[in-house]
Design an enzyme around this catalytic site. Structure first.
Site, PDB file in Angstrom:
ATOM      1  N   ARG A  16      33.742  40.250  54.179  1.00  0.00           N
ATOM      2  CA  ARG A  16      34.151  38.929  53.740  1.00  0.00           C
ATOM      3  C   ARG A  16      34.271  37.982  54.924  1.00  0.00           C
ATOM      4  NH1 ARG A  16      39.768  38.988  51.016  1.00  0.00           N
ATOM      5  NH2 ARG A  16      39.251  41.106  50.432  1.00  0.00           N
ATOM      6  N   SER A 105      34.484  36.718  45.427  1.00  0.00           N
ATOM      7  CA  SER A 105      35.547  37.157  44.522  1.00  0.00           C
ATOM      8  C   SER A 105      36.497  35.998  44.181  1.00  0.00           C
ATOM      9  CB  SER A 105      36.284  38.339  45.122  1.00  0.00           C
ATOM     10  OG  SER A 105      37.197  38.880  44.201  1.00  0.00           O
ATOM     11  N   HIS A 106      37.787  36.156  44.501  1.00  0.00           N
ATOM     12  CA  HIS A 106      38.769  35.123  44.140  1.00  0.00           C
ATOM     13  C   HIS A 106      39.172  34.277  45.356  1.00  0.00           C
ATOM     14  CE1 HIS A 106      41.030  38.539  45.658  1.00  0.00           C
ATOM     15  NE2 HIS A 106      41.981  37.686  46.010  1.00  0.00           N
ATOM     16  N   LYS A 115      30.071  43.283  48.082  1.00  0.00           N
ATOM     17  CA  LYS A 115      30.650  44.501  47.518  1.00  0.00           C
ATOM     18  C   LYS A 115      29.495  45.485  47.312  1.00  0.00           C
ATOM     19  CE  LYS A 115      34.604  42.350  45.227  1.00  0.00           C
ATOM     20  NZ  LYS A 115      35.237  41.959  43.960  1.00  0.00           N
ATOM     21  N   ASP A 244      38.295  36.463  36.987  1.00  0.00           N
ATOM     22  CA  ASP A 244      38.243  35.936  38.346  1.00  0.00           C
ATOM     23  C   ASP A 244      36.821  35.462  38.645  1.00  0.00           C
ATOM     24  OD1 ASP A 244      36.940  38.383  38.652  1.00  0.00           O
ATOM     25  OD2 ASP A 244      37.830  38.799  40.603  1.00  0.00           O
ATOM     26  N   ASP A 246      34.239  36.572  40.148  1.00  0.00           N
ATOM     27  CA  ASP A 246      33.047  37.415  39.999  1.00  0.00           C
ATOM     28  C   ASP A 246      33.137  38.384  38.829  1.00  0.00           C
ATOM     29  OD1 ASP A 246      34.958  39.004  41.377  1.00  0.00           O
ATOM     30  OD2 ASP A 246      33.384  40.225  42.287  1.00  0.00           O
ATOM     31  N   ASP A 248      35.216  40.825  37.842  1.00  0.00           N
ATOM     32  CA  ASP A 248      35.647  42.224  37.850  1.00  0.00           C
ATOM     33  C   ASP A 248      37.156  42.379  37.662  1.00  0.00           C
ATOM     34  OD1 ASP A 248      36.492  41.435  40.370  1.00  0.00           O
ATOM     35  OD2 ASP A 248      35.303  42.903  41.479  1.00  0.00           O
ATOM     36  N   ARG A 249      37.898  41.247  37.588  1.00  0.00           N
ATOM     37  CA  ARG A 249      39.345  41.328  37.360  1.00  0.00           C
ATOM     38  C   ARG A 249      39.712  40.498  36.141  1.00  0.00           C
ATOM     39  NH1 ARG A 249      43.019  39.698  41.199  1.00  0.00           N
ATOM     40  NH2 ARG A 249      41.718  37.941  41.717  1.00  0.00           N
ATOM     41  N   HIS A 331      42.157  44.699  38.211  1.00  0.00           N
ATOM     42  CA  HIS A 331      41.013  45.621  38.163  1.00  0.00           C
ATOM     43  C   HIS A 331      41.374  46.727  37.158  1.00  0.00           C
ATOM     44  CE1 HIS A 331      38.736  44.239  41.722  1.00  0.00           C
ATOM     45  NE2 HIS A 331      39.901  44.065  42.327  1.00  0.00           N
TER      46      HIS A 331
END
Length: 467
Positions: A16, A105-106, A115, A244, A246, A248-249, A331
């Site tokens: 990141r 992501s967030h 990832k 979120d 992307d 995944d959450r 997650h």
């Protein structure tokens, strides 16, 4: 050819950085070279690549694909979509040996990252450090790889809908659900999914916009659920689901606007799963409520507390053959009739399914949960050189404590008042604290214990640090 990464970029769970400051095209190319080389040396040949809706993602994707190809690996480009769609591309095709999603992501809009999945397992920790060592030494294989563009969105949607298998669509016909994609990468997939779901579905912010003009896409922060809460209230919906950046959450609220936190969602999923698979191990991270671990036991399951971090949880699931796990961060991992990766769209489907099978509304399920008093996740800056040392000092001091001390990830102390947690973040120079009790007095005493331990190590709960 060698390459040096900025020291802040290679992290415990992912890669990141800030575009134009710590992360750019040359870094993406070097990641492709290293990852491609490792895939080839392990006997693999093909890597799936996807990206999220951030402004910088196409540029990074182009360079990443070049790097993979230059190491002799073929690339299957699945285009823009949620991270779980990339995981699906890797898990569902035998000829695919790994996957990389470009995603911030967030994090704020000027961040981005990667990832990765390596031959069906999470790629993190030492794996990520290895990419840095290979780049510094120029330890890369040379070759020529090909590129194919594949549209897997419809196949992915078909697979998500299997989460409702065995449920009479008539039972779901009166369902009314709100969904908030937060202008993240899950938007287009959500539109296609909702169009095929029984019931009535109201969608917010499905247009992908890397600047996130409506609200920041982190559904674990309550203020980011304000638009969804308003929608559920105005339209009298049964519940609402948020994603979120992307996909995944998951975040959720019930029909009364109450937040359903990550551990509370896991209570619902666990109750549903344990009816058909009694005795199985269900994993949650150390930040989860005692109510969750108790509920899993009451429903006939075996609760297991594990370290925070999606890669760590996924690895533990494989180790103990757990069909379900989750984190406070939203997650959730289903490995019963799914692939074991974190997919917020699938988690949304499974929330619909669980309520239908349990014969209760999401609002009833949320309302039946014990009213615990807990602090939000408190994060405060601590020098990188001190954060792990301080936790070790706390462990030493509590070695002979009469309280129950769990050191799976940091220190989690349970006593008559409830429990408190102190752990070092793996991704930032912060300590994380949390406490839970069934009374305000109890909570105050637990916080005093946290402060006492911090004070003995020359620290204090300072100003809140961001993510």
């Amino acid at each position: 050819m060698t390459h040096q990464f900025h020291p802040t970029v290679l992290r415990e769970y992912d890669i990141r950085g800030i575009i134009g400051e710590t992360l750019g095209a040359e870094d993406a190319r070097a990641i492709g070279r290293g990852f491609g080389t490792l895939i080839a040396r392990a006997g693999g040949k093909k890597v799936a690549v996807g990206y999220d809706g951030r402004v910088s993602s196409p540029m990074l994707e182009h360079a990443l694909v070049e790097g993979l190809n230059a190491s002799g690996v073929d690339v299957r480009r699945v285009g823009m979509g949620p991270t779980p769609m990339l995981y699906y591309a890797e898990a569902s095709a035998e000829e695919v040996d790994g996957g990389i999603q470009i995603t911030g992501s967030h994090n704020p809009a000027n961040y981005n990252g990667f990832k990765m999945v390596f031959r069906g397992r999470p790629f993190f920790g030492a794996d990520i450090l290895k990419l840095g060592e290979m780049a510094a030494a120029g330890d890369w294989d040379d070759g020529v790889g090909g590129v194919e563009d594949v549209d897997i969105l419809d196949a992915y949607i078909d697979r998500l809908l299997e989460g409702l298998d065995g449920i009479d669509p008539q039972v779901l016909s009166g369902l009314k659900v709100g969904w908030d994609a937060g202008n993240g990468a899950a938007g287009p997939a959500l539109e296609k999914l909702a169009a095929r779901l029984p019931g009535e579905h109201h969608l917010l912010f499905t247009e992908v916009d890397g600047e996130f003009p409506n609200h920041h896409p982190d559904p674990t922060v309550e203020e980011n659920l304000a638009d969804l809460r308003k929608l559920v209230s105005v339209k009298s919906l049964d519940f609402g689901v948020a994603f979120d950046g992307d996909g995944d959450r998951i975040g959720a609220i019930d029909g009364e606007g109450r937040v359903i936190w990550g551990d509370q969602l896991l209570m619902i999923y666990a109750e549903d799963l344990l009816r058909v698979s009694p005795g199985v191990t269900i994993i949650a991270d150390v930040k989860a409520s005692r109510a969750l671990f108790d509920h899993v036991s009451v429903c006939g399951g075996t609760p297991l507390m594990w370290k925070t971090g999606h890669s760590l949880i996924k690895s533990k699931m494989k180790e103990v053959s757990s069909p379900l796990a989750g984190e406070m961060s939203g997650h959730v991992f289903f490995a019963d009739t799914y692939y074991g990766f974190d997919d917020a769209l699938y988690a949304g489907i499974r929330l619909i399914a669980a309520a239908a099978r349990l014969g209760k509304s999401v609002t009833e399920l949320r309302g039946a949960m014990p009213a615990m008093l807990n602090t939000p996740e408190m994060r405060f800056q601590v020098d990188e050189s001190r954060k792990f040392a301080a936790i070790d000092e706390v462990k030493k001091r509590l070695a002979n404590s009469t309280d129950e001390v769990n050191s799976t990830d940091g220190v989690r102390v349970t006593n008559d008042d409830g429990w408190w947690l102190l752990r070092a973040s793996n991704t930032q120079d912060v300590l994380v604290a949390r406490a839970e009790s069934d009374s305000q007095e109890g909570l105050d005493r637990l916080l005093a214990q946290i402060d006492e331990q911090l004070g003995l190590s020359g620290l204090e709960r300072g100003p809140q640090a961001g993510h």
